[in-house]
Design a protein around this motif. Structure first.
Motif, PDB file in Angstrom:
ATOM      1  N   ASP A  93       0.837  -1.129   0.098  1.00 49.12           N
ATOM      2  CA  ASP A  93      -0.104  -0.024   0.100  1.00 49.12           C
ATOM      3  C   ASP A  93       0.940   1.154   0.007  1.00 49.12           C
ATOM      4  O   ASP A  93       2.024   1.142   0.559  1.00 49.12           O
ATOM      5  N   VAL A  94       0.536   2.231  -0.715  1.00 42.38           N
ATOM      6  CA  VAL A  94       1.384   3.558  -0.616  1.00 42.38           C
ATOM      7  C   VAL A  94       1.198   4.248   0.745  1.00 42.38           C
ATOM      8  O   VAL A  94       2.093   4.683   1.204  1.00 42.38           O
ATOM      9  N   MET A  95      -0.054   4.610   1.100  1.00 42.67           N
ATOM     10  CA  MET A  95      -0.240   5.379   2.397  1.00 42.67           C
ATOM     11  C   MET A  95      -0.288   4.588   3.690  1.00 42.67           C
ATOM     12  O   MET A  95      -1.214   3.673   3.804  1.00 42.67           O
ATOM     13  N   ALA A 107       5.128  -4.453  -6.408  1.00 47.49           N
ATOM     14  CA  ALA A 107       3.705  -3.761  -6.819  1.00 47.49           C
ATOM     15  C   ALA A 107       3.222  -2.804  -5.748  1.00 47.49           C
ATOM     16  O   ALA A 107       2.975  -3.230  -4.668  1.00 47.49           O
ATOM     17  N   PHE A 108       2.681  -1.756  -6.271  1.00 52.28           N
ATOM     18  CA  PHE A 108       2.015  -0.859  -5.262  1.00 52.28           C
ATOM     19  C   PHE A 108       0.484  -1.042  -5.389  1.00 52.28           C
ATOM     20  O   PHE A 108      -0.054  -1.076  -6.580  1.00 52.28           O
ATOM     21  N   LEU A 109      -0.137  -0.770  -4.282  1.00 52.05           N
ATOM     22  CA  LEU A 109      -1.664  -0.559  -4.254  1.00 52.05           C
ATOM     23  C   LEU A 109      -2.022   0.910  -4.041  1.00 52.05           C
ATOM     24  O   LEU A 109      -1.355   1.332  -2.980  1.00 52.05           O
ATOM     25  N   THR A 110      -2.754   1.544  -4.806  1.00 53.32           N
ATOM     26  CA  THR A 110      -3.005   2.927  -4.670  1.00 53.32           C
ATOM     27  C   THR A 110      -4.395   3.220  -4.977  1.00 53.32           C
ATOM     28  O   THR A 110      -5.109   2.704  -5.924  1.00 53.32           O
ATOM     29  N   ALA A 111      -5.166   3.986  -4.090  1.00 56.16           N
ATOM     30  CA  ALA A 111      -6.602   4.312  -4.308  1.00 56.16           C
ATOM     31  C   ALA A 111      -6.726   5.531  -5.116  1.00 56.16           C
ATOM     32  O   ALA A 111      -6.018   6.390  -5.385  1.00 56.16           O
ATOM     33  N   ARG A 112      -7.834   5.421  -6.165  1.00 58.25           N
ATOM     34  CA  ARG A 112      -8.226   6.311  -7.021  1.00 58.25           C
ATOM     35  C   ARG A 112      -8.300   7.725  -6.229  1.00 58.25           C
ATOM     36  O   ARG A 112      -8.884   8.022  -5.190  1.00 58.25           O
ATOM     37  N   GLY A 113      -7.495   8.947  -6.672  1.00 57.31           N
ATOM     38  CA  GLY A 113      -7.747  10.373  -6.246  1.00 57.31           C
ATOM     39  C   GLY A 113      -6.659  10.380  -5.071  1.00 57.31           C
ATOM     40  O   GLY A 113      -6.463  11.425  -4.566  1.00 57.31           O
ATOM     41  N   GLU A 114      -5.790   9.175  -4.780  1.00 57.55           N
ATOM     42  CA  GLU A 114      -4.804   9.435  -3.811  1.00 57.55           C
ATOM     43  C   GLU A 114      -3.554  10.227  -4.416  1.00 57.55           C
ATOM     44  O   GLU A 114      -3.378  10.255  -5.642  1.00 57.55           O
ATOM     45  N   ASN A 115      -2.913  11.058  -3.568  1.00 55.08           N
ATOM     46  CA  ASN A 115      -1.870  11.737  -3.976  1.00 55.08           C
ATOM     47  C   ASN A 115      -0.501  11.007  -4.305  1.00 55.08           C
ATOM     48  O   ASN A 115       0.407  10.937  -3.747  1.00 55.08           O
ATOM     49  N   TYR A 116      -0.724  10.366  -5.521  1.00 52.82           N
ATOM     50  CA  TYR A 116       0.261   9.490  -5.901  1.00 52.82           C
ATOM     51  C   TYR A 116       0.397   9.360  -7.438  1.00 52.82           C
ATOM     52  O   TYR A 116      -0.578   9.430  -8.035  1.00 52.82           O
TER      53      TYR A 116
END
Length: 232
Positions: free
Chosen positions: A56-58, A83-92
């Motif tokens: 996860d990123v955050m 591999a990264f997991l990132t939520a849509r809209g996340e600052n990434y």
């Protein structure tokens, strides 16, 4: 590689996400381990030596970007896929992940079929047991005072940029990808020059000489009759 021999480490501070991913991957036959933050994930990774880490990123204590950076600077984890997991809209941004050596990123919410497809594609890189048969997945290599950024084709020594022609860069990246490994001339020819039949006999030697002048004589060792290796 068989699925029941493949180890995947999941790192996320969301217990529901960990349970969901664990169930999906376990149902596919993978061996699944979990960690609830980046620091715990890094410790578990060094102990378990997983084939793939999904981050996860955050996260608290150590976020995904910092964790990935530490993974890529660990000798024992240098060939581990990330591999990264990132939520849509996340600052990434995808670029941020690739800059620290991620191999892919997967967007939440998790779609099981998409997740399995992406993971299977990543794991196809692992052949002949747990060995990779291509250049390592990492985009940044750090060897002592030398940093090599494959994405941007940049090399730094003591934070000073060194300009290298394309083939010198590829040769350096190959050798530095596995310090202390002796690469045969045949392997270098195949991976850097793609078995170019027009290559002159001493071309590899000339490139090594130039790298010694620019990077440092002590970093490149010759194994007579075999090839060359990189020393940190």
């Amino acid at each position: 590689m068989k699925k029941n021999e493949t180890k995947i480490l999941l790192v996320d501070d969301d217990a529901e996400i960990l349970d969901l991913l664990s169930d999906i991957l376990a149902s596919e036959g993978y061996i699944v381990y979990t960690a609830k933050n980046g620091r715990e994930g890094l410790i578990n990774a060094k102990l378990l030596r997983p084939h793939l880490i999904i981050l996860d990123v955050m996260m608290p204590e150590m976020d995904g970007i910092e964790t990935c950076y530490e993974i890529r600077n660990s000798k024992i984890l240098k060939n581990t896929l990330v591999a990264f997991l990132t939520a849509r809209g996340e600052n990434y941004s995808e670029a941020a992940g690739l800059d620290v050596g991620a191999d892919d990123y997967i967007t939440k919410p998790i779609k099981p079929k998409v997740l399995i497809s992406r993971i299977n594609a990543l794991l196809r890189r692992l052949q002949n047991g747990s060995k990779t048969v291509m250049l390592p997945p990492q985009k940044i290599i750090t060897c002592g005072n030398i940093v090599i950024n494959r994405e941007k084709f940049l090399v730094y020594k003591d934070e000073e940029e060194i300009d290298l022609p394309h083939k010198e860069f590829e040769l350096l990246f190959l050798l530095a990808s596995e310090p202390e490994k002796v690469f045969s001339r045949e392997e270098i020819l195949k991976k850097v020059w793609e078995n170019d039949l027009t290559l002159k006999g001493r071309t590899i030697d000339v490139h090594i000489t130039k790298l010694r002048q620019k990077i440092g004589e002590n970093h490149f060792k010759t194994r007579k009759g075999v090839g060359y290796k990189f020393v940190e």
